[in-house]
Design a protein around this motif. Sequence first.
Motif, PDB file in Angstrom:
ATOM      1  N   MET A   1      -1.929  10.183   4.201  1.00 41.97           N
ATOM      2  CA  MET A   1      -2.700   9.755   3.267  1.00 41.97           C
ATOM      3  C   MET A   1      -1.977  10.522   1.883  1.00 41.97           C
ATOM      4  O   MET A   1      -1.507   9.656   0.733  1.00 41.97           O
ATOM      5  CB  MET A   1      -3.837   9.877   2.877  1.00 41.97           C
ATOM      6  N   LYS A   2      -2.179  11.901   1.348  1.00 39.58           N
ATOM      7  CA  LYS A   2      -1.686  12.550   0.120  1.00 39.58           C
ATOM      8  C   LYS A   2       0.015  12.286   0.214  1.00 39.58           C
ATOM      9  O   LYS A   2      -0.131  12.207  -1.046  1.00 39.58           O
ATOM     10  CB  LYS A   2      -2.396  13.697   0.501  1.00 39.58           C
ATOM     11  N   ARG A   3       0.680  12.002   1.104  1.00 41.05           N
ATOM     12  CA  ARG A   3       1.770  11.933   0.871  1.00 41.05           C
ATOM     13  C   ARG A   3       2.186  10.795   0.812  1.00 41.05           C
ATOM     14  O   ARG A   3       3.338   9.935   0.531  1.00 41.05           O
ATOM     15  CB  ARG A   3       2.705  12.985   2.081  1.00 41.05           C
ATOM     16  N   ALA A   4       2.069   9.740   2.300  1.00 44.11           N
ATOM     17  CA  ALA A   4       2.612   8.807   1.937  1.00 44.11           C
ATOM     18  C   ALA A   4       1.760   7.575   1.421  1.00 44.11           C
ATOM     19  O   ALA A   4       3.017   6.686   0.462  1.00 44.11           O
ATOM     20  CB  ALA A   4       1.613   7.678   3.556  1.00 44.11           C
ATOM     21  N   VAL A   5       0.968   7.733   0.685  1.00 50.02           N
ATOM     22  CA  VAL A   5       0.494   6.841  -0.477  1.00 50.02           C
ATOM     23  C   VAL A   5       1.436   6.854  -2.072  1.00 50.02           C
ATOM     24  O   VAL A   5       1.960   5.757  -2.340  1.00 50.02           O
ATOM     25  CB  VAL A   5      -0.856   6.297  -0.632  1.00 50.02           C
ATOM     26  N   PRO A   6       1.232   8.409  -2.087  1.00 48.43           N
ATOM     27  CA  PRO A   6       2.870   8.506  -3.612  1.00 48.43           C
ATOM     28  C   PRO A   6       4.124   7.865  -3.468  1.00 48.43           C
ATOM     29  O   PRO A   6       4.801   7.133  -3.985  1.00 48.43           O
ATOM     30  CB  PRO A   6       2.165   9.509  -4.261  1.00 48.43           C
ATOM     31  N   THR A   7       4.821   7.703  -1.866  1.00 52.47           N
ATOM     32  CA  THR A   7       5.267   7.506  -1.443  1.00 52.47           C
ATOM     33  C   THR A   7       6.396   5.826  -1.663  1.00 52.47           C
ATOM     34  O   THR A   7       7.070   6.104  -2.474  1.00 52.47           O
ATOM     35  CB  THR A   7       6.008   8.428  -0.135  1.00 52.47           C
ATOM     36  N   LEU A   8       5.153   5.400  -1.393  1.00 49.31           N
ATOM     37  CA  LEU A   8       5.078   4.156  -1.040  1.00 49.31           C
ATOM     38  C   LEU A   8       5.130   3.558  -2.512  1.00 49.31           C
ATOM     39  O   LEU A   8       6.334   2.701  -2.318  1.00 49.31           O
ATOM     40  CB  LEU A   8       3.656   3.607   0.088  1.00 49.31           C
ATOM     41  N   ILE A   9       4.248   3.790  -3.094  1.00 47.73           N
ATOM     42  CA  ILE A   9       3.927   3.776  -4.205  1.00 47.73           C
ATOM     43  C   ILE A   9       5.433   3.801  -5.158  1.00 47.73           C
ATOM     44  O   ILE A   9       6.389   2.419  -5.717  1.00 47.73           O
ATOM     45  CB  ILE A   9       3.128   4.300  -5.310  1.00 47.73           C
ATOM     46  N   ILE A 221      13.516  10.273  -0.529  1.00 45.30           N
ATOM     47  CA  ILE A 221      14.091  11.827  -0.652  1.00 45.30           C
ATOM     48  C   ILE A 221      13.993  12.617  -0.592  1.00 45.30           C
ATOM     49  O   ILE A 221      13.180  13.751  -0.774  1.00 45.30           O
ATOM     50  CB  ILE A 221      15.430  11.627  -0.216  1.00 45.30           C
ATOM     51  N   ASP A 222      13.237  12.711  -2.268  1.00 42.31           N
ATOM     52  CA  ASP A 222      12.706  13.445  -3.289  1.00 42.31           C
ATOM     53  C   ASP A 222      11.390  13.050  -3.603  1.00 42.31           C
ATOM     54  O   ASP A 222      11.362  11.697  -4.376  1.00 42.31           O
ATOM     55  CB  ASP A 222      13.766  13.708  -4.521  1.00 42.31           C
ATOM     56  N   ARG A 223      10.299  13.986  -3.419  1.00 40.28           N
ATOM     57  CA  ARG A 223       9.303  13.387  -4.007  1.00 40.28           C
ATOM     58  C   ARG A 223       8.542  14.101  -5.075  1.00 40.28           C
ATOM     59  O   ARG A 223       7.327  15.101  -5.059  1.00 40.28           O
ATOM     60  CB  ARG A 223       8.718  13.219  -2.557  1.00 40.28           C
ATOM     61  N   PRO A 224       9.450  14.309  -6.099  1.00 39.35           N
ATOM     62  CA  PRO A 224       8.938  15.197  -7.353  1.00 39.35           C
ATOM     63  C   PRO A 224       7.317  14.729  -8.193  1.00 39.35           C
ATOM     64  O   PRO A 224       6.804  15.751  -8.008  1.00 39.35           O
ATOM     65  CB  PRO A 224       9.834  15.178  -8.577  1.00 39.35           C
ATOM     66  N   TYR A 225       6.674  13.862  -7.652  1.00 41.01           N
ATOM     67  CA  TYR A 225       5.640  13.240  -7.553  1.00 41.01           C
ATOM     68  C   TYR A 225       4.504  14.519  -6.757  1.00 41.01           C
ATOM     69  O   TYR A 225       3.316  14.408  -7.528  1.00 41.01           O
ATOM     70  CB  TYR A 225       5.552  11.590  -8.136  1.00 41.01           C
ATOM     71  N   LEU A 226       4.551  14.870  -5.689  1.00 46.39           N
ATOM     72  CA  LEU A 226       3.835  15.858  -4.964  1.00 46.39           C
ATOM     73  C   LEU A 226       3.221  17.035  -5.610  1.00 46.39           C
ATOM     74  O   LEU A 226       2.460  17.718  -4.955  1.00 46.39           O
ATOM     75  CB  LEU A 226       4.657  15.547  -3.958  1.00 46.39           C
ATOM     76  N   GLY A 227       4.530  17.431  -6.314  1.00 43.55           N
ATOM     77  CA  GLY A 227       4.056  18.439  -6.985  1.00 43.55           C
ATOM     78  C   GLY A 227       4.541  20.196  -6.200  1.00 43.55           C
ATOM     79  O   GLY A 227       5.226  19.302  -5.071  1.00 43.55           O
TER      80      GLY A 227
ATOM     81  N   GLY C 212      -9.236  17.375  -8.567  1.00 45.39           N
ATOM     82  CA  GLY C 212      -8.785  16.043  -8.334  1.00 45.39           C
ATOM     83  C   GLY C 212      -7.857  16.518  -8.447  1.00 45.39           C
ATOM     84  O   GLY C 212      -7.301  14.890  -8.257  1.00 45.39           O
ATOM     85  N   GLY C 213      -6.784  17.150  -9.142  1.00 46.48           N
ATOM     86  CA  GLY C 213      -5.073  17.486  -9.648  1.00 46.48           C
ATOM     87  C   GLY C 213      -4.551  16.117  -8.280  1.00 46.48           C
ATOM     88  O   GLY C 213      -3.773  15.788  -8.518  1.00 46.48           O
ATOM     89  N   TRP C 214      -4.444  16.613  -6.692  1.00 45.59           N
ATOM     90  CA  TRP C 214      -3.855  15.408  -5.846  1.00 45.59           C
ATOM     91  C   TRP C 214      -3.874  13.903  -6.077  1.00 45.59           C
ATOM     92  O   TRP C 214      -2.649  13.461  -6.049  1.00 45.59           O
ATOM     93  CB  TRP C 214      -4.493  16.065  -4.792  1.00 45.59           C
ATOM     94  N   ILE C 215      -4.973  13.661  -6.649  1.00 47.09           N
ATOM     95  CA  ILE C 215      -4.745  11.870  -6.857  1.00 47.09           C
ATOM     96  C   ILE C 215      -4.552  11.906  -7.945  1.00 47.09           C
ATOM     97  O   ILE C 215      -3.675  10.212  -8.117  1.00 47.09           O
ATOM     98  CB  ILE C 215      -6.703  11.815  -7.366  1.00 47.09           C
ATOM     99  N   ALA C 216      -3.558  12.583  -8.983  1.00 47.30           N
ATOM    100  CA  ALA C 216      -3.107  12.058  -9.670  1.00 47.30           C
ATOM    101  C   ALA C 216      -1.596  12.137  -9.298  1.00 47.30           C
ATOM    102  O   ALA C 216      -0.758  11.250 -10.311  1.00 47.30           O
ATOM    103  CB  ALA C 216      -3.384  13.220 -11.312  1.00 47.30           C
ATOM    104  N   ALA C 217      -1.141  12.375  -7.893  1.00 47.55           N
ATOM    105  CA  ALA C 217       0.123  12.149  -7.655  1.00 47.55           C
ATOM    106  C   ALA C 217       0.927  10.508  -7.965  1.00 47.55           C
ATOM    107  O   ALA C 217       1.457  10.381  -7.028  1.00 47.55           O
ATOM    108  CB  ALA C 217       0.268  12.594  -6.142  1.00 47.55           C
ATOM    109  N   TRP C 218      -0.870   9.436  -6.888  1.00 47.48           N
ATOM    110  CA  TRP C 218      -0.319   8.385  -7.378  1.00 47.48           C
ATOM    111  C   TRP C 218       0.145   7.689  -8.689  1.00 47.48           C
ATOM    112  O   TRP C 218       1.129   7.244  -8.853  1.00 47.48           O
ATOM    113  CB  TRP C 218      -1.834   7.440  -6.841  1.00 47.48           C
ATOM    114  N   PRO C 219      -0.941   7.794  -9.601  1.00 49.64           N
ATOM    115  CA  PRO C 219       0.393   7.536 -10.440  1.00 49.64           C
ATOM    116  C   PRO C 219       1.677   7.827 -11.336  1.00 49.64           C
ATOM    117  O   PRO C 219       1.882   7.375 -11.640  1.00 49.64           O
ATOM    118  CB  PRO C 219      -1.228   7.523 -11.815  1.00 49.64           C
ATOM    119  N   LEU C 220       1.573   9.552 -11.210  1.00 54.29           N
ATOM    120  CA  LEU C 220       2.192   9.830 -11.017  1.00 54.29           C
ATOM    121  C   LEU C 220       3.922   9.447 -10.477  1.00 54.29           C
ATOM    122  O   LEU C 220       4.758   9.230 -10.533  1.00 54.29           O
ATOM    123  CB  LEU C 220       3.153  11.821 -10.828  1.00 54.29           C
TER     124      LEU C 220
END
Lengths: 229, 289, 353
Positions: A1-9, A221-227, C212-220
């Motif tokens: 969830m923490k990785r899949a959703v942002p990648t999909l977005i 492949i790159d996911r900079p938003y995951l920090g 809540g930092g991780w949740i910011a990954a969505w908008p980012l």
Amino acid sequence: MKRAVPTLIAATVGFVLVIAFFIPATQSWGETAVVWFNILAGVAFILGGGNLVKVQLETISARRKGYGYAIVTLAAFFAMLAFGLLKIGVHPQAQYPLHPWAGPHDAPSSPFGWMYEYIFSPITATMFASLAFYVASAAFRAFRAKNVEAILLLGTAFLVLVGNTAIARITDALPESLAFLRLDSIVANLMTYLSTGAWRAITIGIAIGVAATSLRVLLGIDRPYLGRT
Amino acid sequence: MLKFLEQLDRRVAFLLMGLAVAIPILFPLPLSYKPSPLAQSAFDAIDRLPDGSKVVFSFDYDPASSGELQPMSNALVYHCARKRHKLYFMALWAPGKTICTETIATVLLKYRPDAAYGEDYVELGYQSGNEGVIKIAATDLRQQYKTDIKGTPLEAIPMMEGVNNLQAMDLLITISAGYPGSKEWVQYFSTPFPRTRMITGTTGVQSVSLYPYIPNQIAGMLGAIKGAAEYETIVNEQYPVNGKPVPELGEGQRRMGPQLVAHMLMVSLILLGNAIFFMQRKARREGRR
Amino acid sequence: MSRSTMVWLVVFLLGAAGLATNLVVRPKGFGLAYVHDEPVRRVEVTVGPPIGADANEPTETKWVEAGGPELDRPNVSRTTTPEVSWIEESQVTPAKAWDEMQGDPSYRLSLKHTLGIWVAAFFTLAVLSFLWRDNPVYKFAESVIVGVSAAYWMLNAFWATLVPNLIQPLFPKFVQSWAMPGTTGEASDFWFVTLVPLTFAVMLLLRLSPKGGWIAAWPLAFVIGTTAGMKLVSHVQADFLSMLSGSVLPLYATDAQGRFELGTSIGNFVLIVGLLSVLTYFFFSVEHRGTIGKFARLGVWFLMVSFGAAFAFTVMGRITLLSERLEFLFSDWLWLIDPKGAHTAMGLLFSIR
């Protein structure tokens, strides 16, 4: 969830924008995404302000070295914020006199406008201007004609520095048949052909790099938003 | 002597630079300029449009770069005013909005006092989003800009009638200090929508990186203060007021005095630095023997 | 007394002496700012259909200037809403103010703006003081600008973008009554779509909270995905394809009449050689040896030429910015020079021009 959703977005919105470019029927999808993007760009400034307050407060509460300056920063921040947010000293717009909140937050006669004009403007402008002093010092200490490359760099800088001044007009005395030897046309040709060829290559190189990076993001492949999490 | 020069404090260079700029400001030099082809093509791009054409003018800079860019804005706005073009002002940088309003007051309204807001010019103001703003303005302006800076809905502004996006414009002028600016305008507007020609005024720092787009993607460019001085010269010659140069159009030419002296100082410092370098090298070689 | 204290003392004394001299030689003073007060009086009117037109056409209510020409039109009548007035202040040059002040009290010296000029001069000198060495005055200016600019950008984004594009679609009635009276106050059919950026905005701001930092990954992810999508297309189109097609230039160049142009032909040749050699230098998949190595070396030379030009242009830019700052000090603050014709005739020192 923490990785899949942002990648999909990221992948979805990225591909929507690419598709919107090629298929006119989908253009409005891309536009919606960009409108949201612009809103988030605005929110980022608020995040920036919030972050500044957080960091400065930490400095003050820990009594770290120079915390006095942190107090100054916070005071300046909150003063500007209050003036602009509450629209202090702002008159309404002429066509909506009963709506004081509709006036421009940055009117020159308001305290916000005053801080822009007499604090924001001179400090940023002088900070940029001070670099003139450092280039002078660098010219004296760092520019050495050590090899061919350095000579080319210095020689060009030399020509352009002189050719861009009014003194270059001395060479206007050259006859029309030798017009290409006039300093201003030397500089013009140097910029139009010599330098532009190289700079086009740089631009192309950057374009390929950006395209590749963007594609890596879209493909996940790159996911900079995951920090670093 | 060599030792003295080697150990010269960097603050001496600072002082020399300060004087090189300050003295010609206090005692101006009478200088003249010959317009370069690039400035001339920027002028032609505005001048050859029929009077009353639609021009979008973007203020993409802040006070930190005003010294270089404001003379360009003044000259370009003045030229557009004399051509009676319809001006659509916007800004990708927040301070650009304030600078734009000032420029309208000092130049546009002074030399075209009959210009009516909403009919001859409109201020759309600043929007956050950088290139995102260009991208959306290029295809559907009203999704981003709901009102002008006075809070009037775009539907109620006469000159916005039929203008749904920037493709309706005949010319784009951007005065740019960096990101977002000229480069983004080329990438997101002038390349995909080549009908609208683009001219730009830019800082010295980014001039060189914009040359590659000339002439196909950028029709004309004013590079740094020299470009500004050249443009002032052309406009003052072609559109004088009562046969005299326009007072507001002298800032660029004025700054060419300090520019001349300071450039000469730079050249001398480079030469002196290298002379020391070669003398040191010679001394070292002799020492080794 | 340390050397540094000594230097500062001398600088301050010289500065004070300079200011005092300036005041003596300039009877009208210097560093002053003047304003013009203009009353704004607005009255509400209803505008009916023009005389002779269909009387059933809707009437419009709007605000116009009291005593303005619009009030005289036959189809315009005042409503019962009382007049609203305030005073709009605008800055004028001292020269203009002195001319007008005699008979017109609406021109006056402005303490606020005069103080502003002195504050601006102080901050200009404070930043320049860093050239000597880092010092508390510079640090003060630096701290101030960090706070001021953060709030400045934040507020511009808030009023310009967030209010009309985020808050207005969700709360149209409230925003109409508050900050955007020009809008209709009606929600659009797809108002709920704006809930998405609102959710993203809240998530993004959660980055500030410790947990809540991780949740910011969505908008980012949204922001980065959008950037990537925009850049992919734009860079390929504007910086790759257009750049290549723009570099397909004739080596036998002719003018409009079809005559051979030697200069342009040579120029085009040089440009193409430069482009190809620099690209070769950037091409790392082949070892830079032999002919390719030499060609790549030529590319480096081209790069050096363009860097030299870039350096010269950067120098020009910085010098111009410095001259703008010094012009501010000499003209707007000290009134030593007057290039814009804004204040006094020259003082004693600089009367020869």
